[in-house]
Each structure stands twice: as C-alpha cells, then as structure tokens.
Design a protein around this motif. Structure first.
Motif, PDB file in Angstrom:
ATOM      1  N   ASP A 319       0.844  -1.189   0.000  1.00 45.70           N
ATOM      2  CA  ASP A 319       0.000   0.000   0.000  1.00 45.70           C
ATOM      3  C   ASP A 319       0.882   1.244   0.000  1.00 45.70           C
ATOM      4  O   ASP A 319       1.861   1.310   0.760  1.00 45.70           O
ATOM      5  N   PRO A 320       0.561   2.228  -0.816  1.00 49.06           N
ATOM      6  CA  PRO A 320       1.344   3.471  -0.777  1.00 49.06           C
ATOM      7  C   PRO A 320       1.188   4.154   0.567  1.00 49.06           C
ATOM      8  O   PRO A 320       0.095   4.208   1.125  1.00 49.06           O
ATOM      9  N   VAL A 321       2.294   4.651   1.084  1.00 58.54           N
ATOM     10  CA  VAL A 321       2.236   5.298   2.383  1.00 58.54           C
ATOM     11  C   VAL A 321       1.576   6.673   2.253  1.00 58.54           C
ATOM     12  O   VAL A 321       1.766   7.380   1.263  1.00 58.54           O
ATOM     13  N   ASP A 322       0.772   7.019   3.231  1.00 60.99           N
ATOM     14  CA  ASP A 322       0.216   8.368   3.345  1.00 60.99           C
ATOM     15  C   ASP A 322       1.055   9.126   4.371  1.00 60.99           C
ATOM     16  O   ASP A 322       1.221   8.665   5.505  1.00 60.99           O
ATOM     17  N   PHE A 323       1.577  10.249   3.978  1.00 58.15           N
ATOM     18  CA  PHE A 323       2.445  11.003   4.878  1.00 58.15           C
ATOM     19  C   PHE A 323       1.680  11.446   6.117  1.00 58.15           C
ATOM     20  O   PHE A 323       0.586  12.017   6.033  1.00 58.15           O
ATOM     21  N   ASP A 324       2.258  11.175   7.287  1.00 57.25           N
ATOM     22  CA  ASP A 324       1.675  11.536   8.572  1.00 57.25           C
ATOM     23  C   ASP A 324       2.647  12.477   9.280  1.00 57.25           C
ATOM     24  O   ASP A 324       3.669  12.027   9.819  1.00 57.25           O
ATOM     25  N   PRO A 325       2.384  13.776   9.266  1.00 61.41           N
ATOM     26  CA  PRO A 325       3.341  14.716   9.859  1.00 61.41           C
ATOM     27  C   PRO A 325       3.578  14.484  11.346  1.00 61.41           C
ATOM     28  O   PRO A 325       4.676  14.714  11.843  1.00 61.41           O
TER      29      PRO A 325
END
Length: 363
Positions: A319-325
């Motif tokens: 799964d493509p990672v979703d950026f989590d600040p």
C-alpha cells in the motif's frame, strides 16, 4: 496506511506478478519532452497512465538507460524518467550537482507536471537521489525502490575514487581525440574475452572486473562532450572522495519506518558491491531484498522482464504510504538508529554498526 510486513532477515524472492503481459506493446508511446525550470532545460521521458513511477538514473548516464523497461511499466503506470541536470539532453550549467540539489530538481519537475505522489525507483547515484527525495519531500513519496544504489556505505569501486583526483579532468579530454573511444571499446572487449587463467581467483579476473563493460563504456563515451565531463566530475566530487562515498543513508534510515522499501541488486555488481544490499536491508527491517544472481550493476539490463515483474509485484502487494506529519515529528524527535531491530546474520549486523560508526567519526 502502513507499509508491508517485515519479510524476515533473509533475502526475499517474491512470486512473479500476476500482470498478464509485461512485454512492450507496439502502441506504447515513449515521449521525450522538455520543461525549462529555473532557467534550465530539463529533459525527461514519459509514457503510460495510472499511478506515477519516477525512474532516476545513475551518474554519467541518462534516461535512455530505462528504455527496455519503460514500455512494460507504462502498460499500467505513468512512467517519468528524467535526465538529471548535467546529464543526457538536460542542460549542463556550472551549477549545484549535490544529491540534495538533484532531489530538489525531481520535486520541481513533478510540481510542473502536476504530480504529487510517486513511487521512486533509483539506480546507482539515482538511488541516493531517491533516498534523499524521500527524506526531503516525504509528502511526495509512496514507495522506494533502490537498484544497486549509492549512498548505503562508504565503499565504492576504486576507479570512482581515483576519478575524483584533479588529473582526471585532463584524462577525460583524451576521449575527444578521434579514435580513442573505438580503441577503448576494442581493448575492453579483448580483456573480457580472455579465457580464465587457472589458479587466478575469478574475483580478480578481467571478465569479472569488467562485468558491466558495455554499459560502462557507453557512459564513458558520453563524457567526450566537455560540458558532460565537467558536470560528471562536479557530481562525482559531491558524493565521492578518495576514501569512498561521502554521503550515506544509515543515520536516517529509521525514517522509512512506514515507507515500503525494495532493494534490487546484482550479486556480481563490481561498481557497488552486493554487500551494500545486505547492509541496507538489515538497517531497514521491513524492507524486501531481491538479488539478481547473474547480474552486475545494471540488473534491469541483464534481465529486464524479471526486473519489471519484481517491481510490479512489489507495487501490487504494498500500500502506498500516506504522509503523517505527526508520525514524522515523533520519529525525528525520539527516533534514531535502533540496532536491536536490525535483521540479518551477526556479520551483517556488525557491518551495519561499523558503517554507522565510520560515518559518525569521519572528518
């Protein structure tokens, strides 16, 4: 969403992708296009549609190195393969050729193209640029594929160390003399064709040392252009000195915690040794490693169809990672290298620790 589950301490050989056809099709159009960014013309190859793949070539090379695999990948993905500044058909100014500057250039091109999410595939120097891109611009990065990548540890082929010396500029001017490059090609082919001498270790035989001779001579031929050779030397001296690679990724590899990472490496690589793949895989516990036993520094040339199967299989099952600040902030605030999480045998883990210590103590 999180990345793939850790595959364990050994190199993994994923099953072939279920994609029905990976051969190039006749109607796959690969276009060479240009954009002027910050006053410099940038060339890139583009093909296909779907999720975006950014292919980054190595030092002295250009985007044509991906010609065999772009049509196959473009059947299911949008493929963007730039010529780095100073390479190929891109401009070759007197400019910043550092790895961070190249990463900036990749970001700038994607912004101009209106693409804000990519899986980054980097070869050799391009692998170092790909890692730097994911570090500098994590919001853009969905996955990371490192192909015989530079920037894992300091070790590198001695020829690249020698190439950083001042005298090399004068040597490269000899390539402009008519007849020199044909002589180099002839001599190299003759060395490679020599039979193996009994009692001489194969590891130091000419055939093994020149395992990637066709590609390396091709790259060398491009350096006959004075602007290309100047850009090559500026690039090389930004990342390599007489002691080896000056830029490594081990101190920040913990930031890939949620990023799917794949290493692809030729076991007969004489430019950046296969041991670097083992070290990188050990330092990034959730990463996958796929060795190409009969390949050298250019596994996508030695076996392009298998290379595409490996890459597409990785794309399909992760799964493509979703950026989590917030996660990024926590990692940088409290994180760091965690030796207890390294994978691999005792010797490999020790090599990772030695490389990190060497990096921290270097002056």
């Amino acid at each position: 969403m999180s990345g793939p589950q850790p595959p364990g301490p050994t190199a993994t050989r994923p099953k072939a992708s279920a994609t029905p056809n990976l051969r190039p099709v006749s109607d796959t159009e690969v276009r060479v296009e240009y954009h002027t960014i910050h006053g410099y013309r940038r060339a890139y190859r583009i093909a296909g549609s779907g999720p975006a793949l950014l292919l980054i070539h190595g030092i002295g090379d250009n985007s044509s190195t991906w010609n065999e695999i772009i049509p196959m990948l473009a059947q299911h993905y949008t493929v963007i393969a730039p010529d780095l500044l100073g390479h190929g058909r891109s401009d070759k100014p007197r400019a910043d050729y550092s790895v961070p500057a190249f990463a900036n250039g990749m970001r700038d091109l994607l912004v101009v193209l209106g693409i804000n999410k990519v899986t980054v595939v980097g070869h050799s120097l391009g692998g170092g640029v790909a890692m730097q891109f994911c570090y500098q611009f994590p919001r853009f990065a969905e996955r990371l594929v490192l192909v015989a990548a530079g920037g894992v540890t300091r070790e590198v082929n001695p020829a690249l160390r020698l190439a950083t010396l001042p005298v090399v500029n004068e040597i490269l001017t000899l390539l402009r003399i008519p007849g020199v490059m044909p002589a180099v090609r002839t001599a190299t082919s003759a060395l490679v064709s020599l039979p193996h001498v009994p009692f001489v270790p194969r590891s130091i035989s000419p055939k093994n040392a020149l395992n990637d001779h066709e590609d390396l001579v091709r790259v060398l031929g491009d350096l006959a252009d004075p602007h290309a050779s100047a850009a090559f030397l500026r690039t090389l001296r930004a990342v390599v000195d007489w002691r080896g690679q000056a830029v490594t990724m081990l101190d920040r590899c913990y930031l890939t915690e949620r990023l799917p990472v794949l290493f692809i490496w030729g076991e007969k690589d004489t430019v950046i040794p296969y041991e670097h793949a083992l070290i990188g895989h050990a330092a990034i516990p959730h990463s996958e490693l796929v060795p190409f036993p009969n390949a050298g520094h250019f596994p996508f040339h030695d076996d392009p169809e298998r290379f595409v199967q490996v890459v597409t299989g990785f794309l399909e099952r992760t799964d493509p990672v979703d950026f989590d600040p917030q996660n990024w902030r926590e990692l940088m605030s409290t994180g760091g290298v965690r030796p207890e999480e390294f994978v691999g045998d005792e010797e490999t883990v020790e090599a990772v620790l030695d490389a990190i210590e060497d990096e921290r103590s270097a002056t």
